[in-house]
Every structure is written in C-alpha cells, then in structure tokens.
Write a protein that holds these residues in place. Structure first.
Motif, short mmCIF file in Angstrom:
data_model
loop_
_atom_site.label_atom_id
_atom_site.label_comp_id
_atom_site.label_asym_id
_atom_site.label_seq_id
_atom_site.Cartn_x
_atom_site.Cartn_y
_atom_site.Cartn_z
N ARG B 218 57.86 48.57 34.28
CA ARG B 218 58.61 47.43 34.78
C ARG B 218 59.57 47.81 35.91
N LYS B 221 59.06 46.72 39.55
CA LYS B 221 59.57 45.41 39.97
C LYS B 221 58.54 44.38 40.41
N LYS B 222 57.45 44.75 41.05
CA LYS B 222 56.41 43.76 41.37
C LYS B 222 55.05 44.41 41.61
N ALA B 223 54.02 43.54 41.58
CA ALA B 223 52.64 44.01 41.63
C ALA B 223 52.36 44.89 42.85
N GLU B 224 52.87 44.44 44.03
CA GLU B 224 52.54 45.16 45.26
C GLU B 224 53.00 46.61 45.20
N ASN B 225 54.07 46.85 44.43
CA ASN B 225 54.59 48.22 44.38
C ASN B 225 53.69 49.18 43.64
N PHE B 226 52.69 48.65 42.95
CA PHE B 226 51.70 49.54 42.35
C PHE B 226 50.86 50.21 43.43
N ALA B 246 54.17 45.88 32.38
CA ALA B 246 53.52 45.72 33.69
C ALA B 246 52.22 44.91 33.56
N ARG B 249 52.88 41.18 32.88
CA ARG B 249 53.34 40.48 34.08
C ARG B 249 52.21 40.30 35.09
N TRP B 251 50.68 42.66 36.74
CA TRP B 251 50.70 43.63 37.85
C TRP B 251 49.47 44.53 37.82
#
Ligand SMILES: Cc1cc2nc3c(=O)[nH]c(=O)nc-3n(C[C@H](O)[C@H](O)[C@H](O)COP(=O)(O)OP(=O)(O)OC[C@H]3O[C@@H](n4cnc5c(N)ncnc54)[C@H](O)[C@@H]3O)c2cc1C
Ligand SMILES: Cc1cc2nc3c(=O)[nH]c(=O)nc-3n(C[C@H](O)[C@H](O)[C@H](O)COP(=O)(O)OP(=O)(O)OC[C@H]3O[C@@H](n4cnc5c(N)ncnc54)[C@H](O)[C@@H]3O)c2cc1C
Lengths: 265, 333
Positions: B218, B221-226, B246, B249, B251
């Motif tokens: 988590r 913070k958001k999907a793109e950061n994967f 994750a 959510r 992601w």
C-alpha cells in the motif's frame, strides 16, 4: 441443487501478536472463527443459490464450540448446518478427517456440489478438499477462481494454476475448492443472525454414523506429528537509513553490494 | 527396502524445473536408504533427450507414461495411472511438488492408497534406525515447524515446496534406464473435460517458481507506481508480487498476491517495498532465503524480519537502486 460446504473452525489470526522476546505467536485469548478462506466457499454457494436455486448445508467437524461457525454460516445465508463431533475424532490428520467428513456426507444423502475452502489457515495443508472427493469418488477441481456457467448438470470453471487459468467442465456430483479471487464474502445479516440463533443444528457422532473405527482420530491417522519447533523469526539483519541524498546513495550502494555478496548479481 | 519416487511435471512437453528440484531431494534420501531413485512422469510429449535429463540430474530410473490423452492434468485420471504404478512397484517414498497439480493429485492418491501425506515440506530426512522419512513443514502461517512421520503406511508421501531446494548440476556421465509404459485407456476418467488455458496479462507469472520476487504494498500509493517495481523485477530477472492491500485496490491482479490468502513463496530473494509486514503477509514469505525491506517507517514489522532493510522513501530509494543496476549493466556490456 444441493450444495454442501465443509467449513473449519480456526483461531482468529488478524489480531495475532508476536512475542518480541521469543519471536513466537501469542495464542492465548485468541477467538475461534470460520476459516477465513472458507468464507469464499460460503459466498460462492450463496451466489449459486441466488442464481440457480440451491439448498445449502454447512458441515464442520470439530469440538462442540464449532457450533458457532455453523451458526455464522447460517447467518450468512446457509439453510442448514451439521456438526460432526466426537472425542473419537480428535487428533485426526487429513486422511482421517476427510474419511469422517465423507461418511457424514454419505449420511446426508445425495448432493450435487461440495464447495470447500482452498486451505485452512492453521493446519494449512489444502488436502482435505481433494481427499473428500477421493473418498466419495467424485471429480475434483481445486483453486477455482471462477464459475462460468452451470448447464445440463455440468459446471464450467476456471482454475488458477501456474500456467494461467485452466478452463474445464465437470458433471455433478463433484467437488471444488475455491480461491479468494472468486467472490467477495458478504457479512451475516441481522435476519440471518436471528434465524441462526433459534436453529437446531444436528450433531453427528460415532454413535449415529456408519464408521470404520480403525479410520478415526489420532489412532486412524497415517501421519504422526513427532515434534514441533518454533523457528527463529528475526534475522539479525542490517538496517540502513536513506534520509538525505548522501545516505540515500550510500544505501543504494550497500544494497548492490549485498546482492553481489549473496550471489544474486 | 523399496524405491524412492519423485513425480516429474510437464507442460506442453517441457519438464518443469520442480521436477529437478525434487530429484535432488530424492537423491539424498535414496543414497541414505541405498535404494534406486525413480522419476515418474505422467503427461505427454516429453522427448527422449529431456527424459535423459532426469537421469543426468539424479534419477536411476525413469518411468514415463505418456499419451496425448494425458497432456492436461486431470486429477482422477492421473490418480488412477499413479495408483496402478504404486500397486505394481510399491515404492517406499513418493515425493511431488507442492504445485496446483501436486497438491491435488497427492491427497486424492493418498486416500486411495491408504497412505499418509505431509503437505508442503521444506526439509526431508531419514530417521536413524527405523529408516522412516522425517518430513518437516511450516504450519500456522509459518510460525511453527512440525516434523511428521508415517511409520506404518507405505508409500510415505509428501509434497515439497517449490524452490525450497536446488536442482543438482547436470551430469552427462550418469547412467540409468528409461521405461516407457503405454497408457491403459481403461484408466481414463471421462468426467472432467479440459478446454484450454487463458492468460490475463502478458506478465502472468508463476510466483512460486521465481528465484527473485519484488513485491509492492500500500506504501506505493497507486497502480502506476507498480511500474517501478516491474522495472526493478525485470532488471533482476524476477517476478512481481503484491500484498492483499495492493490487490484489493486493483493495483495488481490476484495471481500476484502473496500471503495467507494468496501464494506462499520460497525465492532466493524477496524484496518488499512499502509493505508493513502484517502477519498474514509474512505467512507467505517466511521461507524465503533472503528478505529485503524498503519502508519509510523504521518500526515496520518487515524490517525486523529482513536480512537487509532500507529505512527510506520508496520513491527515492527504488530509482536510486535502479540507476545503479542500469549503470552496472552498461558497464558489463
Ligand atoms: C502443525 C500441524 C501440521 C499438520 N500437518 C499435517 C500434514 O502434513 N498432513 C496431514 O495429513 N495432516 C496434518 N495435520 C493435521 C490436519 O491439520 C488436520 O487433519 C486438520 O483437521 C485438517 O487439515 P487442514 O487444517 O490442513 O485443512 P485443509 O486441508 O487446509 O482445509 C481445506 C478445506 O477443507 C475443509 N476442512 C478442513 N478441515 C475441516 C473440518 N474439520 N471440518 C469441515 N471442513 C474442513 C475446509 O473447507 C477447508 O477450507 C497437521 C496438523 C498440525 C497442527
Ligand atoms: C484473513 C486475512 C487474510 C489475509 N491475507 C493476506 C494475504 O494473503 N496477503 C497480504 O499481503 N495480506 C493479507 N491480509 C491483510 C494483512 O493483514 C495486511 O492488511 C496487509 O498485508 C497490509 O498490506 P500492506 O503492507 O501493503 O499495507 P500497510 O499495512 O498499510 O503498509 C503500508 C506500508 O507502506 C509504508 N510506506 C508508506 N509510504 C511509503 C513510502 N513512500 N516509502 C516506503 N514505504 C512507505 C508504510 O510505512 C507501511 O508500513 C489478510 C488479512 C486477513 C485478516
């Protein structure tokens, strides 16, 4: 359609604390709950009831307190519960557990589908589901992530396996074990809770079941636990700070050195 | 004393790496017992040279039952074929991988054979004196290790966690016999029909078979950061994992989830990024060889379990590491 859902009572794990001194789990005062992975099985059954019409029976083998998880299953939406409980069943491994459960299932009569959890969070073998299928000689699909269709007495499924999703179908009666991906479990309803409170849940014992006495409990179990150890959980690891630019660069360098030393790079 | 058996696995005519890991386990046991080690293959399309590799990596004998009708794993049919072999040869030990098929076939077979089965073992040994198999496995979320034996029933059956042992090096000088056993079609179970496979994503990974797993939580913070996790995994030749937070959510897909309600892994290297180290996540990673934690919170539970921990902001630390690895790669070329 008749659906049976075997559920297990396990110690609640989400509030588990570790003892910082010994590195072991503090187990005292833990509440017993429905095995979290069995909630997906219950939800799958309830959805089939809603979409195709079905009669749902949750069954659990365990001490008298396991009555509680059956009541919870009824509160979620199951029609019946059956407790399988007897001192003679104590200490059973998966072979003996699946035998006793399969004899209880035979006693209940014809069924179309058995939906089990993928595994229980305590014993953690994932063996009881396929083993019940073997005793009853019905086909089994494990790790089911999706039910695509129920048609002409066949169920069309997807299993989550190493190569992706395996698509298959099989005829009723059969057994599936399900993974978390299949559905989001609902909470018990107030109406369900009231119904479950007053409901009589029958108890199957060694007295009222047809059983081979040599196949029961600890005595009837091929596997024997010889010892239990608590592995050390803390690894005397190295911790580095990466706050400002300088320490950030140093930390990244050290990480690369770590990978080199360990033969990863 | 009778033979030690390990089950080989195939997909599309290729042997899976776990087949060789099991042989290194089996070799140690067979040597202690002074009995032959047999690799048993049920499947289709594995050619002679690949069957030879089973011998070069430890087997004394190969029993191969191959037929186009066995190309997909169908529990009931495989169990009947295996059951027939067990009846004929009466092995003393039977090991399979704790994979989706091994974990289905073995309990089904154990019931029919009236044999004990120990799940997901990470250590195997022979008991002095009795010659019984000692099977050690993590349970209760990896918080305890139980040692189990099956004194009175044969075969002694166990599934073994993938990646918990290394294959033996290939030795071309090893000799052995390959026995091809034709399929008796009366053993085919027609009830289950396999129609095929579907993959959701290009990067569908088999987390359990990866040597390196880079996991995100988590804290990302958001999907793109994967994206930066994927890149790091690509660079190191690893697979991407995720926490339940994750996955729930959206992601990452569920096949990437590690932990109590996801997968259990034993890679050489696990790197957890923005992951607190909840007990249910740790249940899935405890038998990793090396654990690395990257987390801004110095008190994160994962730091306590780690062999190497970096206290810092993942959005700074990961790019800094990536930069060095890229640089290193360029220098190598
Ligand atoms: C530390 C430890 C290690 C063990 N190792 C082994 C082992 O290696 N081999 C072995 O044979 N036994 C083993 N056992 C015994 C085993 O845990 C028990 O037989 C247990 O009752 C069932 O197994 P499980 O918890 O692994 O369930 P799983 O097989 O993981 O459960 C799968 C599903 O089966 C159903 N189910 C399981 N138990 C019940 C039940 N009592 N009532 C209704 N439904 C149920 C549920 O749907 C559940 O989701 C071990 C026990 C302990 C304490
Ligand atoms: C029955 C049950 C089953 C479960 N099964 C699973 C399971 O299979 N797998 C699983 O993972 N969980 C599972 N859980 C959930 C588990 O309890 C935790 O909620 C979950 O693992 C937490 O995920 P997380 O570490 O990503 O998130 P959090 O616990 O919220 O941790 C996020 C971490 O990110 C760090 N962070 C924040 N910002 C940054 C930054 N910029 N840089 C670096 N670090 C940062 C924070 O310090 C924090 O430690 C289960 C729970 C239950 C009750």
């Amino acid at each position: 359609m008749k659906i049976l859902i075997p559920i297990k009572q396990v110690p609640e794990s989400s509030n588990v604390k570790m003892d910082p001194e010994t590195g072991t789990v503090i187990r005292s005062g833990l509440e017993s709950v429905v095995n979290p992975l069995d909630l997906y099985a219950l939800e799958t059954a309830i959805r089939l009831k809603e979409s195709c019409g079905a009669e749902l029976t949750a069954i659990s083998m365990g001490p008298p307190q396991a009555m509680k998880v059956l009541k919870e299953a009824v509160a979620m939406g199951c029609d019946h519960g059956v407790l399988i409980s007897d001192r003679k069943f104590g200490g059973a491994d998966t072979w003996a557990t699946s035998y006793t459960l399969s004899q209880a299932i035979r006693k209940l009569g014809d069924f179309d589908l058995i939906i089990a959890g993928e595994r229980a969070t305590d014993g953690d073998t994932a063996q009881v589901g396929p083993a019940i299928a073997a005793w009853l000689d019905v086909p089994v699909a494990t790790y089911v992530s999706k039910i695509s269709e129920v048609k002409d007495s066949r169920i069309y499924l997807e299993r989550l396996v190493e190569e992706g999703y395996q698509m298959l179908s099989m005829p009723f009666p059969c057994l599936i074990t399900v993974v978390k991906e299949i559905a989001v479990p609902r909470l018990p309803t107030l109406k369900g809770k009231i119904r479950s409170r007053d409901m009589e849940i029958p108890v199957f014992t060694s007295e009222n079941m047809d059983l081979n006495p040599d196949f029961l409990g600890l005595k009837g179990s091929p596997t024997k636990v010889v010892r239990i150890n608590t592995p050390k959980v803390t690894r005397s690891g190295k911790i580095v700070q990466a706050g400002d630019d300088e320490s950030l660069n140093a930390a990244a360098d050290e990480f690369v050195v770590f990978l080199e030393e360990k033969g990863i790079l | 004393m009778n033979e030690v058996w390990t089950l080989a696995e195939q997909h599309n005519g290729q042997l899976k790496a776990v087949s060789f890991e099991l042989l290194s386990r089996g070799r140690a046991l067979a040597d202690k017992l002074k009995v032959p080690l047999v690799s048993v293959l049920i499947g289709d399309g594995v050619d002679e040279s690949r069957l030879r590799e089973l011998i070069e990596r430890g087997a004394d004998k190969v029993y191969a039952v191959q037929d186009p009708k066995l190309s997909h794993f169908v529990c009931e049919t495989y169990a009947k074929v295996l059951g027939r072999l067990i009846d004929e040869h009466k092995p003393s030990i039977l090991l399979a991988a704790a994979t989706s098929s091994g974990r289905t076939l073995m309990p089904y077979t154990a019931v029919k054979a009236h044999a004990g089965l120990t799940a997901d073992c990470t250590e195997l040994d022979i008991e002095e004196g009795t010659g019984n198999l000692l099977q050690t496995r993590p349970a209760i979320g990896g918080n305890i290790m139980a040692t189990i034996k099956t004194p009175d029933h044969r075969p002694q059956m166990a599934t073994v966690r993938p990646k918990s042992s290394r294959p033996l090096a290939r030795d071309a000088s090893r000799t052995g016999t390959i026995t091809k056993i034709p399929l008796d079609e009366t053993l085919l179970d027609q009830r289950v029909q396999v129609t095929g496979y579907r993959k959701d994503a290009e990067d569908f990974v088999n987390l359990e078979e990866a040597d390196i797993v880079i996991a995100g939580g988590r804290g990302l913070k958001k999907a793109e950061n994967f994206g930066m996790i994927r890149k790091l995994a690509d660079t190191l030749g690893g697979a991407v994992g995720a926490t339940r937070e994750a996955v729930d959510r959206g992601w990452m897909g569920y096949p990437h989830q590690i932990g109590l309600s996801g997968k259990t892994i034993s890679p050489k290297l696990y790197v957890g990024i923005g992951i607190s180290g909840a007990i249910q996540h740790l249940a899935g990673i405890k038998t990793s060889e090396l654990i690395v934690s990257i987390n801004s919170d110095p008190d994160a539970a994962l730091h306590k379990l780690a062999d190497f921990g970096i206290v810092g902001d993942a959005f700074q630390v990961v790019p800094a590491i990536q930069k060095r690895l890229d640089q290193r790669k360029r220098e190598d070329q």
